[in-house]
Motif scaffolding. Structure first.
Motif, PDB file in Angstrom:
ATOM      1  N   THR A  73      -6.201   6.363  -6.274  1.00  0.00           N
ATOM      2  CA  THR A  73      -5.081   7.213  -6.686  1.00  0.00           C
ATOM      3  C   THR A  73      -4.560   6.725  -8.034  1.00  0.00           C
ATOM      4  O   THR A  73      -4.382   5.530  -8.269  1.00  0.00           O
ATOM      5  N   ARG A  74      -4.308   7.648  -8.933  1.00  0.00           N
ATOM      6  CA  ARG A  74      -3.813   7.299 -10.270  1.00  0.00           C
ATOM      7  C   ARG A  74      -2.294   7.202 -10.255  1.00  0.00           C
ATOM      8  O   ARG A  74      -1.612   8.099  -9.766  1.00  0.00           O
ATOM      9  N   VAL A  75      -1.768   6.120 -10.793  1.00  0.00           N
ATOM     10  CA  VAL A  75      -0.326   5.867 -10.809  1.00  0.00           C
ATOM     11  C   VAL A  75       0.074   5.321 -12.173  1.00  0.00           C
ATOM     12  O   VAL A  75      -0.780   4.986 -13.005  1.00  0.00           O
ATOM     13  N   TRP A  76       1.374   5.245 -12.383  1.00  0.00           N
ATOM     14  CA  TRP A  76       1.943   4.567 -13.547  1.00  0.00           C
ATOM     15  C   TRP A  76       2.625   3.280 -13.072  1.00  0.00           C
ATOM     16  O   TRP A  76       3.312   3.276 -12.056  1.00  0.00           O
ATOM     17  N   VAL A  77       2.447   2.203 -13.830  1.00  0.00           N
ATOM     18  CA  VAL A  77       3.019   0.909 -13.469  1.00  0.00           C
ATOM     19  C   VAL A  77       3.823   0.378 -14.653  1.00  0.00           C
ATOM     20  O   VAL A  77       3.351   0.404 -15.798  1.00  0.00           O
ATOM     21  N   GLY A  92      -3.619  -5.505   0.668  1.00  0.00           N
ATOM     22  CA  GLY A  92      -3.908  -6.904   0.960  1.00  0.00           C
ATOM     23  C   GLY A  92      -2.681  -7.579   1.533  1.00  0.00           C
ATOM     24  O   GLY A  92      -1.623  -6.955   1.698  1.00  0.00           O
ATOM     25  N   ARG A  93      -2.795  -8.890   1.830  1.00  0.00           N
ATOM     26  CA  ARG A  93      -1.665  -9.661   2.348  1.00  0.00           C
ATOM     27  C   ARG A  93      -1.644 -11.027   1.703  1.00  0.00           C
ATOM     28  O   ARG A  93      -2.686 -11.631   1.469  1.00  0.00           O
ATOM     29  N   ILE A  94      -0.428 -11.496   1.410  1.00  0.00           N
ATOM     30  CA  ILE A  94      -0.192 -12.853   0.936  1.00  0.00           C
ATOM     31  C   ILE A  94       0.906 -13.446   1.807  1.00  0.00           C
ATOM     32  O   ILE A  94       2.011 -12.882   1.887  1.00  0.00           O
ATOM     33  N   ASP A  95       0.601 -14.572   2.470  1.00  0.00           N
ATOM     34  CA  ASP A  95       1.555 -15.210   3.379  1.00  0.00           C
ATOM     35  C   ASP A  95       2.081 -14.211   4.417  1.00  0.00           C
ATOM     36  O   ASP A  95       3.263 -14.205   4.769  1.00  0.00           O
ATOM     37  N   GLY A  96       1.203 -13.338   4.848  1.00  0.00           N
ATOM     38  CA  GLY A  96       1.573 -12.379   5.875  1.00  0.00           C
ATOM     39  C   GLY A  96       2.307 -11.152   5.376  1.00  0.00           C
ATOM     40  O   GLY A  96       2.578 -10.235   6.157  1.00  0.00           O
ATOM     41  N   GLN A  97       2.621 -11.104   4.075  1.00  0.00           N
ATOM     42  CA  GLN A  97       3.352  -9.971   3.520  1.00  0.00           C
ATOM     43  C   GLN A  97       2.381  -8.979   2.877  1.00  0.00           C
ATOM     44  O   GLN A  97       1.504  -9.379   2.093  1.00  0.00           O
ATOM     45  N   PRO A  98       2.513  -7.692   3.164  1.00  0.00           N
ATOM     46  CA  PRO A  98       1.586  -6.712   2.595  1.00  0.00           C
ATOM     47  C   PRO A  98       1.853  -6.462   1.116  1.00  0.00           C
ATOM     48  O   PRO A  98       2.974  -6.604   0.632  1.00  0.00           O
ATOM     49  N   PHE A  99       0.801  -6.093   0.403  1.00  0.00           N
ATOM     50  CA  PHE A  99       0.948  -5.686  -0.993  1.00  0.00           C
ATOM     51  C   PHE A  99      -0.110  -4.642  -1.312  1.00  0.00           C
ATOM     52  O   PHE A  99      -1.105  -4.491  -0.596  1.00  0.00           O
ATOM     53  N   VAL A 100       0.143  -3.911  -2.395  1.00  0.00           N
ATOM     54  CA  VAL A 100      -0.793  -2.909  -2.892  1.00  0.00           C
ATOM     55  C   VAL A 100      -1.458  -3.468  -4.134  1.00  0.00           C
ATOM     56  O   VAL A 100      -0.784  -3.963  -5.040  1.00  0.00           O
ATOM     57  N   LYS A 101      -2.780  -3.414  -4.180  1.00  0.00           N
ATOM     58  CA  LYS A 101      -3.522  -3.869  -5.356  1.00  0.00           C
ATOM     59  C   LYS A 101      -3.685  -2.696  -6.320  1.00  0.00           C
ATOM     60  O   LYS A 101      -4.177  -1.633  -5.952  1.00  0.00           O
ATOM     61  N   ILE A 102      -3.257  -2.909  -7.575  1.00  0.00           N
ATOM     62  CA  ILE A 102      -3.345  -1.871  -8.600  1.00  0.00           C
ATOM     63  C   ILE A 102      -4.018  -2.453  -9.841  1.00  0.00           C
ATOM     64  O   ILE A 102      -3.605  -3.495 -10.352  1.00  0.00           O
ATOM     65  N   GLN A 103      -5.049  -1.784 -10.303  1.00  0.00           N
ATOM     66  CA  GLN A 103      -5.753  -2.205 -11.512  1.00  0.00           C
ATOM     67  C   GLN A 103      -5.156  -1.520 -12.726  1.00  0.00           C
ATOM     68  O   GLN A 103      -5.086  -0.288 -12.792  1.00  0.00           O
ATOM     69  N   LEU A 104      -4.693  -2.319 -13.701  1.00  0.00           N
ATOM     70  CA  LEU A 104      -4.163  -1.772 -14.944  1.00  0.00           C
ATOM     71  C   LEU A 104      -5.303  -1.353 -15.862  1.00  0.00           C
ATOM     72  O   LEU A 104      -6.465  -1.692 -15.637  1.00  0.00           O
ATOM     73  N   THR A 111      -5.649  -6.826 -12.374  1.00  0.00           N
ATOM     74  CA  THR A 111      -5.205  -6.305 -11.079  1.00  0.00           C
ATOM     75  C   THR A 111      -3.924  -7.011 -10.685  1.00  0.00           C
ATOM     76  O   THR A 111      -3.864  -8.239 -10.665  1.00  0.00           O
ATOM     77  N   ILE A 112      -2.880  -6.243 -10.402  1.00  0.00           N
ATOM     78  CA  ILE A 112      -1.601  -6.821 -10.008  1.00  0.00           C
ATOM     79  C   ILE A 112      -1.328  -6.514  -8.541  1.00  0.00           C
ATOM     80  O   ILE A 112      -1.884  -5.567  -7.977  1.00  0.00           O
ATOM     81  N   HIS A 113      -0.479  -7.336  -7.952  1.00  0.00           N
ATOM     82  CA  HIS A 113      -0.091  -7.158  -6.558  1.00  0.00           C
ATOM     83  C   HIS A 113       1.347  -6.646  -6.509  1.00  0.00           C
ATOM     84  O   HIS A 113       2.250  -7.278  -7.053  1.00  0.00           O
ATOM     85  N   VAL A 114       1.545  -5.517  -5.873  1.00  0.00           N
ATOM     86  CA  VAL A 114       2.860  -4.885  -5.790  1.00  0.00           C
ATOM     87  C   VAL A 114       3.337  -4.950  -4.353  1.00  0.00           C
ATOM     88  O   VAL A 114       2.719  -4.382  -3.446  1.00  0.00           O
ATOM     89  N   GLY A 115       4.434  -5.674  -4.148  1.00  0.00           N
ATOM     90  CA  GLY A 115       5.019  -5.769  -2.824  1.00  0.00           C
ATOM     91  C   GLY A 115       6.257  -4.914  -2.698  1.00  0.00           C
ATOM     92  O   GLY A 115       6.609  -4.143  -3.603  1.00  0.00           O
ATOM     93  N   GLU A 116       6.950  -5.073  -1.585  1.00  0.00           N
ATOM     94  CA  GLU A 116       8.126  -4.254  -1.338  1.00  0.00           C
ATOM     95  C   GLU A 116       9.214  -4.487  -2.373  1.00  0.00           C
ATOM     96  O   GLU A 116       9.916  -3.564  -2.772  1.00  0.00           O
ATOM     97  N   ARG A 117       9.361  -5.724  -2.863  1.00  0.00           N
ATOM     98  CA  ARG A 117      10.450  -6.055  -3.775  1.00  0.00           C
ATOM     99  C   ARG A 117      10.270  -5.424  -5.150  1.00  0.00           C
ATOM    100  O   ARG A 117      11.242  -5.137  -5.834  1.00  0.00           O
ATOM    101  N   ASN A 118       9.041  -5.242  -5.589  1.00  0.00           N
ATOM    102  CA  ASN A 118       8.824  -4.652  -6.914  1.00  0.00           C
ATOM    103  C   ASN A 118       8.140  -3.291  -6.833  1.00  0.00           C
ATOM    104  O   ASN A 118       7.503  -2.836  -7.785  1.00  0.00           O
ATOM    105  N   ALA A 119       8.287  -2.611  -5.687  1.00  0.00           N
ATOM    106  CA  ALA A 119       7.622  -1.320  -5.498  1.00  0.00           C
ATOM    107  C   ALA A 119       8.105  -0.265  -6.474  1.00  0.00           C
ATOM    108  O   ALA A 119       7.350   0.639  -6.849  1.00  0.00           O
TER     109      ALA A 119
END
Length: 309
Positions: A73-77, A92-104, A111-119
């Motif tokens: 899916t194409r997005v803006w970051v 993916g998951r880091i320390d049990g927390q989910p994240f979305v992998k997005i390639q710039l 590739t950055i990891h986007v979690g709930e805090r920086n969604a």
């Protein structure tokens, strides 16, 4: 800003006051000409709502939407106040927390990891074309000094990356586009220097934002069905003229409304009759609108409250 324009901006800012009381504010303005009136009212709405933060529930919902996006899916970051094209690469998951992998798309296609805090740094808005790895990110805040001057105390970065539908203007898209995009306006910094921008820098109309964060939208008064209108209860509807008001006044039953009626319009009286019928169902008059300083001769304001359904 001229006193007549400032009075219209204040009307918009006061129209959002009912959001905190469970009531909706209804305002009718009769003007000699419609030019810029709806845009100034919408500016007041966005200003009045600008200091209300994006609530956690909204951010959680946004992250859930990101997690549900299919691969590629194409997005803006937004990274360091620059907007980049990106592709969703999965979860993916880091320390049990989910994240979305997005390639710039820039440099090495990081590739950055986007979690709930920086969604909220990710906008679900597709872009066209292949990944141009050599293309630089595009700054989302073109005139941060102008934002700071116009909205004193506002964090321009937060305003520039967080989307929320605070106001929708319903009317002629061609006329509104010209007023919003092509009108240069000035605001004064604390040191007295004037900085310039456009109404779009402040309104952030989604239709005109080209994938950037938005705070408002414009909808054509010829739209054939209700689906084009926002459903958020805290979104204020601004009707630019009698025709859209006659057609759509029942379409957003929970939203506060401001209708701008041009006295020269052939359907002015028909719209005024609807306003008078609505007024009979009011729960209370709002006298404060009539005390706004700078309301010019020839402009009349009527405001009242209704219980939101």
């Amino acid at each position: 800003m001229p006193t007549w324009a400032e009075s219209l901006r204040r009307i918009g800012a006061m129209a959002v006051s009912g959001h905190a009381t469970g009531r909706r504010t209804m305002v009718a303005i009769a003007v000699p000409t419609r030019s810029y009136a709806a845009v100034l009212v919408a500016l007041g709405v966005v200003l009045g709502r600008s200091r209300v933060p994006v609530v956690p529930d909204e951010m959680n919902e946004h992250f859930a939407q990101l997690c549900a996006l299919p691969r590629d899916t194409r997005v803006w970051v937004t990274v360091a106040q620059k907007r980049h094209k990106g592709l969703v690469m999965g979860l993916g998951r880091i320390d049990g927390q989910p994240f979305v992998k997005i390639q710039l798309t820039t440099g090495d296609r990081l590739t950055i990891h986007v979690g709930e805090r920086n969604a909220t740094s990710v906008e679900i808005d597709e872009w066209d074309g292949a990944l141009p790895s050599e293309k630089k990110g595009k700054r989302i805040i073109r005139r941060p000094g102008f934002l700071e001057a116009a909205f004193a105390g506002l964090d321009p970065r937060d305003f520039g990356i967080r989307s929320r539908m605070d106001a929708v203007i319903i009317g002629s898209v061609a006329s509104l586009r010209t007023e919003i995009m092509n009108t240069s306006i000035g605001a004064r910094l604390p040191n007295g220097r004037l900085v310039y921008g456009t109404f779009q820098d402040l309104l952030r109309s989604r239709r005109l934002a080209q994938g950037q964060a938005f705070r408002s939208d414009i909808v054509s008064d010829t739209t054939p069905d209700f689906s084009a209108l926002p459903t958020e209860s805290n979104c204020t509807a601004v009707f630019d003229g009698a025709r859209p008001f006659i057609k759509w006044h029942d379409a957003m039953p929970s939203a506060s409304q401001v209708v701008v009626l041009d006295r020269t319009a052939h359907s002015f009286q028909d719209a005024a009759d609807i306003v008078n019928q609505q007024y009979l169902r009011r729960s209370a008059d709002i006298r404060d609108f009539q005390r706004i300083p700078g309301i010019p001769w020839g402009m009349e304001v009527m405001a009242y409250e209704e219980a939101a359904p």
